[in-house]
Design a protein around this motif. Structure first.
Motif, PDB file in Angstrom:
ATOM      1  N   PHE A  14       0.841  -1.198   0.000  1.00 33.02           N
ATOM      2  CA  PHE A  14       0.000   0.000   0.000  1.00 33.02           C
ATOM      3  C   PHE A  14       0.879   1.252   0.000  1.00 33.02           C
ATOM      4  CE2 PHE A  14      -2.085   3.342   2.560  1.00 33.02           C
ATOM      5  CZ  PHE A  14      -3.162   3.608   1.727  1.00 33.02           C
ATOM      6  N   TRP A  15       0.464   2.241  -0.805  1.00 31.14           N
ATOM      7  CA  TRP A  15       1.183   3.512  -0.887  1.00 31.14           C
ATOM      8  C   TRP A  15       0.228   4.609  -0.429  1.00 31.14           C
ATOM      9  CZ3 TRP A  15       6.220   4.059  -1.346  1.00 31.14           C
ATOM     10  CH2 TRP A  15       6.761   5.320  -1.594  1.00 31.14           C
ATOM     11  N   PRO A  16       0.526   5.294   0.663  1.00 25.01           N
ATOM     12  CA  PRO A  16      -0.429   6.249   1.236  1.00 25.01           C
ATOM     13  C   PRO A  16      -0.576   7.526   0.409  1.00 25.01           C
ATOM     14  CG  PRO A  16       1.647   6.328   2.427  1.00 25.01           C
ATOM     15  CD  PRO A  16       1.770   5.198   1.449  1.00 25.01           C
ATOM     16  N   GLY A  17      -1.598   8.287   0.746  1.00 24.77           N
ATOM     17  CA  GLY A  17      -1.783   9.604   0.167  1.00 24.77           C
ATOM     18  C   GLY A  17      -2.456   9.620  -1.189  1.00 24.77           C
ATOM     19  N   ARG A  18      -3.204   8.572  -1.548  1.00 26.43           N
ATOM     20  CA  ARG A  18      -3.809   8.486  -2.882  1.00 26.43           C
ATOM     21  C   ARG A  18      -5.304   8.844  -2.882  1.00 26.43           C
ATOM     22  NH1 ARG A  18       0.437   7.397  -6.589  1.00 26.43           N
ATOM     23  NH2 ARG A  18      -1.114   6.578  -8.025  1.00 26.43           N
ATOM     24  N   HIS A  19      -5.899   9.113  -1.714  1.00 26.36           N
ATOM     25  CA  HIS A  19      -7.330   9.436  -1.613  1.00 26.36           C
ATOM     26  C   HIS A  19      -8.184   8.398  -2.343  1.00 26.36           C
ATOM     27  CE1 HIS A  19      -5.684  13.408  -0.436  1.00 26.36           C
ATOM     28  NE2 HIS A  19      -6.774  13.439   0.331  1.00 26.36           N
ATOM     29  N   LEU A  20      -7.965   7.148  -1.992  1.00 27.74           N
ATOM     30  CA  LEU A  20      -8.662   6.049  -2.655  1.00 27.74           C
ATOM     31  C   LEU A  20     -10.158   6.047  -2.382  1.00 27.74           C
ATOM     32  CD1 LEU A  20      -6.098   3.175  -2.015  1.00 27.74           C
ATOM     33  CD2 LEU A  20      -6.470   4.437  -4.141  1.00 27.74           C
ATOM     34  N   GLU A  21     -10.568   6.642  -1.289  1.00 26.95           N
ATOM     35  CA  GLU A  21     -11.998   6.640  -0.959  1.00 26.95           C
ATOM     36  C   GLU A  21     -12.818   7.389  -2.007  1.00 26.95           C
ATOM     37  OE1 GLU A  21     -10.022  10.191   0.816  1.00 26.95           O
ATOM     38  OE2 GLU A  21      -9.634   8.025   0.844  1.00 26.95           O
ATOM     39  N   GLU A  22     -12.178   8.208  -2.818  1.00 19.14           N
ATOM     40  CA  GLU A  22     -12.879   8.970  -3.863  1.00 19.14           C
ATOM     41  C   GLU A  22     -12.674   8.357  -5.249  1.00 19.14           C
ATOM     42  OE1 GLU A  22     -11.293  12.872  -3.496  1.00 19.14           O
ATOM     43  OE2 GLU A  22     -11.886  13.073  -1.392  1.00 19.14           O
ATOM     44  N   ARG A  23     -12.091   7.158  -5.313  1.00 21.04           N
ATOM     45  CA  ARG A  23     -11.758   6.522  -6.583  1.00 21.04           C
ATOM     46  C   ARG A  23     -12.367   5.120  -6.582  1.00 21.04           C
ATOM     47  NH1 ARG A  23      -5.396   8.313  -6.805  1.00 21.04           N
ATOM     48  NH2 ARG A  23      -5.667   8.050  -9.057  1.00 21.04           N
TER      49      ARG A  23
END
Length: 418
Positions: free
Chosen positions: A73-82
């Protein structure tokens, strides 16, 4: 229906296929690293699936604890919006047979004024479909949606379910969407429809993106002095790249064909808006078959080599930092119902021999790790260094290439899964 009948049907309705890719290109899905715009296309594909009567699974990778807690996992990608969206074409048995995968995100458009056409035009002209994502990788969604329509209209039912996952966050070293798709369900066979020149990826390249930072001691009133140190850094990084080239050239999975861009410089900067004028930064991407630990050791040596080379000019290397997660090298396991079946399908559908080659940096890395060892890549994209190729301005897909690609995939489905 046999393969010949399917290919004739595809030929007769090819404008519908081209129109689908044009439609998808018109939707802005740029990946900016820390956020992306994939959601609109994901929802659009979900609606298309519902209209065909397919089961639809729309979700964010952030909903899966296994993704968020993974060592990759790579943090800081705002996956909750993707979002990922999976469409299930039903089989006679409700089992997970084949997973087809294609990513919905694109690299950034860059300066629209540098393009000959609107980068989101989806223009179909002179045997080409133009726009960002046309050859990387929205053609995958167009080909599969089109094939699902044809198969459904003919009432064709495979032995097991065929899933198509249009996944998010591939570009900028993401891979969270692909990881989520592999964790969400398990499958007999996975094909990642992202690649170049109608080739089969027989292994997944390792690698990633690296930042190198450096500075000059003392007060600097201009970024010129820091910029003069860049060739020194380029020389050292290129030596690191030559070692990567040698190791892949010797790798049997690459069959002597080395992908373009084994080492590419992605960003170079000195100073920032009038401040930090004595500081500089270089970002590069590399491919490798070495482990993360082996590469990390070499990167530490690279830091020392750069520091030594900069010292006579008053420069100091501040070390490296990973700009993406490490992509793990992986080998594909060819099977009769996988790689070899696809090669037979290409011969039947379009009379072409599809070679097996080593991959560029792609999500096949996480698919082999989290999905299936028999997974492989099969793409119709265009090379990074080709005019209008992947990541280039004026990106396009040739209509004939998309047509032959879709025929090959369709015949593979008929021959293998019915």
């Amino acid at each position: 229906m046999d393969g010949k009948e399917l290919c004739e049907l595809i030929d007769g309705r090819q404008e519908e296929l081209f129109s689908l890719l044009s439609e998808f290109v018109k939707i802005d899905t740029q990946n900016f690293g820390d956020h992306g715009r994939e959601a609109v296309l994901a929802r659009h594909l979900a609606e298309l699936g519902k209209k065909m009567g397919l089961a639809v699974d729309l979700y964010s990778p952030a909903e899966l604890p296994e993704v968020m807690h993974s060592t990759d996992f790579w943090p800081g990608r705002h996956l909750e919006e993707r979002y990922n969206v999976t469409l299930t074409y039903p089989g006679k048995s409700d089992e997970n047979g084949l997973l087809l995968m294609g990513h919905t995100d694109t690299v950034r458009i860059g300066d629209p004024a540098a393009w000959d056409r609107d980068p989101l035009s989806g223009a179909v002209e002179d045997g080409r479909i133009y726009g960002r994502g046309a050859c990387d990788d929205k053609y995958a969604s167009a080909a599969v949606i089109f094939l699902f329509r044809l198969l459904a209209e003919k009432g064709i039912r495979p032995a097991k379910n065929i899933d198509f996952c249009a996944y998010c966050d591939e570009e900028c070293g993401g891979s969270h969407g692909a990881m989520a798709a592999c964790i969400r369900k398990k499958y007999d066979q996975i094909i990642n429809l992202d690649g170049k020149d109608k080739q089969i990826y027989s292994c997944a390249s390792g690698g990633g993106e690296i930042d190198i930072f450096y500075h000059l001691d003392g007060i600097q009133e201009s970024a010129e002095a820091a910029s003069r140190l860049l060739p020194v850094i380029f020389d050292q990084v290129n030596e690191f790249g030559e070692r990567r080239r040698a190791e892949l050239k010797a790798d049997p999975a690459y069959h002597g064909k080395i992908p373009g861009g084994i080492l590419r410089f992605l960003e170079v900067s000195c100073g920032h808006a009038g401040s930090d004028l004595g500081r500089g930064h270089v970002r590069f991407v590399y491919y490798t078959n070495r482990s993360e630990e082996e590469i990390e050791s070499e990167l530490c040596e690279l830091d020392r080599a750069i520091g030594k080379a900069l010292a006579p000019y008053g420069g100091v290397c501040d070390g490296h930092k990973r700009a993406t997660r490490h992509f793990h090298y992986g080998r594909v396991t060819p099977t009769e119902n996988g790689v070899y079946a696809l090669q037979r399908a290409a011969r039947e559908a379009v009379g072409a021999e599809i070679p097996m080659v080593g991959s560029c940096l792609s999500d096949l890395s996480v698919i082999l790790k989290y999905g299936a060892s028999s997974a492989f890549g099969f793409g119709a994209g265009r090379e990074f260094d080709a005019p209008g190729g992947a990541h280039q301005r004026n990106e396009f897909m040739e209509c004939d290439s998309l047509l032959n690609y879709t025929k090959t995939l369709g015949v593979y489905i008929l021959n293998t899964l019915l």
